[in-house]
Scaffold this motif. Structure first.
Motif, PDB file in Angstrom:
ATOM      1  N   THR A 233       1.038  -1.233   0.213  1.00 33.89           N
ATOM      2  CA  THR A 233       0.074  -0.048  -0.115  1.00 33.89           C
ATOM      3  C   THR A 233       0.969   1.293  -0.027  1.00 33.89           C
ATOM      4  N   ARG A 234       0.182   2.230  -0.186  1.00 35.09           N
ATOM      5  CA  ARG A 234       1.016   3.761  -0.259  1.00 35.09           C
ATOM      6  C   ARG A 234       1.594   3.831   1.261  1.00 35.09           C
ATOM      7  N   SER A 238       5.539   4.406   1.946  1.00 34.35           N
ATOM      8  CA  SER A 238       6.007   5.724   2.618  1.00 34.35           C
ATOM      9  C   SER A 238       6.657   5.809   3.967  1.00 34.35           C
ATOM     10  N   ILE A 245       7.414   9.012  -4.282  1.00 37.58           N
ATOM     11  CA  ILE A 245       6.319   8.570  -4.846  1.00 37.58           C
ATOM     12  C   ILE A 245       6.248   9.392  -6.142  1.00 37.58           C
ATOM     13  N   GLU A 247       3.993  10.566  -9.456  1.00 39.65           N
ATOM     14  CA  GLU A 247       2.546  10.435 -10.042  1.00 39.65           C
ATOM     15  C   GLU A 247       2.737  10.377 -11.877  1.00 39.65           C
ATOM     16  N   SER A 281       0.332   5.817  -9.146  1.00 40.10           N
ATOM     17  CA  SER A 281       1.398   6.254  -8.257  1.00 40.10           C
ATOM     18  C   SER A 281       2.368   5.178  -8.288  1.00 40.10           C
ATOM     19  N   ALA A 283       6.220   4.124  -7.398  1.00 39.97           N
ATOM     20  CA  ALA A 283       7.467   4.124  -6.259  1.00 39.97           C
ATOM     21  C   ALA A 283       8.695   3.975  -6.463  1.00 39.97           C
ATOM     22  N   ILE A 357       2.049   1.587  -6.788  1.00 35.56           N
ATOM     23  CA  ILE A 357       1.412   1.543  -5.382  1.00 35.56           C
ATOM     24  C   ILE A 357      -0.041   1.747  -5.548  1.00 35.56           C
ATOM     25  N   ARG A 358      -0.624   0.680  -4.474  1.00 29.63           N
ATOM     26  CA  ARG A 358      -2.218   0.682  -4.439  1.00 29.63           C
ATOM     27  C   ARG A 358      -2.291   1.494  -3.246  1.00 29.63           C
ATOM     28  N   GLU A 359      -3.437   1.931  -3.151  1.00 26.86           N
ATOM     29  CA  GLU A 359      -3.853   2.971  -1.924  1.00 26.86           C
ATOM     30  C   GLU A 359      -4.288   2.031  -0.754  1.00 26.86           C
TER      31      GLU A 359
END
Length: 359
Positions: A233-234, A238, A245, A247, A281, A283, A357-359
């Motif tokens: 996940t994000r 992070s 990250i 975009e 997103s 990474a 990156i998945r939320e």
């Protein structure tokens, strides 16, 4: 069933739910770290395993035995606290021996003083403090006090060892050496261990598996390698390590093509669940990029240097690429000339190092 099994664990304080439907099995002899920021629920789960907190729902089993009806002193668990919790009026020897005179202690079980002395001597040998047996806590360093707390927790031969941020009060150098000692002792004894920390380096360096907690839930459970290299996940991306990250936009989900700063890049794998034009997103770890002359990589992004920081073995440089600020690391070479702010450079890296990156 795993040796330590947590099933659908929930915990609420009044109307606030702090742990949500947590499930995990921990194998016998495994070292698992719960990692996350303050208030994420990691210490609450530890306290429920110890019996200091009662789950609002779910069950906890150790070696097939339901712990729900057992009080803390009825659970065969050793616990080491952040604040050491040593008795100031007892010397090192007596602090360790105290653990043998409580509910699970040898004395209560009818053991002789000789057996107790032998166990204390064994524990002090394990933590290499035999020569300080007569000293009191105030005469010890922070690291030595934490070793004594560890010896006391292990003296009763617990089934599970719980460590609640035991190194957070120590200076950096002592923390590194002591965490290595804890891991060595844990492997030597083969004891199932749960370690709570907010320090990602600690968790990555000594764990068999890591649970990354976020707002009362496990965002990801995996090996240190999996957590670092393939964050789910994000939040994990992070929180664990330094991660850029970036975009972008999906150009062709079937081929894995995306655009970053107007440039088309192929991830070489399909992007599941996406369609053309979707925001995405990505990474990138700082160590994956380079601006060195002759640097290789199938992706090149032009940018402008924003700043640089000397970190000893590496120089971390921030680069503006489109609307994003990307950090990358350069190995510290005395003969090199690091780029300066305002300089135009090209960052090169392999597209395979970009993670979706998945939320």
């Amino acid at each position: 069933m795993a040796f330590l099994q947590l099933t659908n664990i929930q915990k609420s304080f009044g109307p606030v739910q702090v742990v949500h439907n947590f499930d995990m099995g921990i194998d016998k002899g495994e070292f698992v770290s719960f990692l996350g920021p303050s208030g994420c629920g990691k210490t609450t789960i530890l306290r429920m395993i110890a019996g200091f907190e009662t789950p609002s729902g779910g069950s906890i089993f150790i070696d097939g035995k339901d712990q729900g009806a057992l009080k803390p002193n009825q659970r065969n668990i050793g616990m080491v606290f952040q604040a050491y919790a040593l008795f100031p009026n007892m010397n090192v020897h007596d602090n360790v021996a105290f653990g043998l005179n409580v509910a699970f202690g040898l004395k209560v079980a009818g053991a002789s003083r000789t057996e107790i002395e032998a166990r204390v001597k064994q524990m002090l040998g394990l933590i290499k403090l035999e020569h300080l047996a007569d000293r009191f806590p105030y005469q010890l360093s922070g690291g030595q006090q934490q070793r004594v707390a560890l010896a006391r927790a292990l003296a009763v031969k617990p089934q599970v060892l719980l460590l609640d941020e035991p190194l957070s009060a120590l200076d950096a150098k002592i923390r590194i050496s002591l965490r290595e000692e804890i891991r060595q002792i844990q492997q030597q004894l083969g004891i199932t261990t749960v370690f709570v920390t907010h320090d990602q380096e600690e968790a990555l360096s000594i764990s068999d598996r890591i649970v990354v907690m976020n707002s009362g839930r496990a965002d990801q459970i995996g090996t240190p390698f999996e957590i670092y290299n393939t964050p789910a996940t994000r939040f994990v991306a992070s929180f664990v390590g330094t991660l850029n990250i970036i975009e972008g936009k999906v150009a062709d989900p079937a081929s894995g093509a995306v655009t970053i700063g107007g440039q088309r890049i192929s991830l070489k794998e399909p992007i599941a669940g996406a369609k053309g034009g979707d925001s995405i997103s990505l990474a990138l770890r700082p160590e994956a990029g380079s601006i060195a002359e002759g640097a290789r990589g199938d992706t090149a992004l032009p940018g402008e240097v924003v700043s640089r920081s000397f970190l000893g073995s590496v120089i971390r440089t921030k680069l503006r690429v489109g609307k994003d600020i990307i950090s990358f690391d350069m190995f510290n070479d005395p003969g090199m000339t690091p780029p300066v702010a305002g300089e135009s450079v090209t960052l090169r890296f392999a597209a395979k190092d970009l993670l979706v990156i998945r939320e």
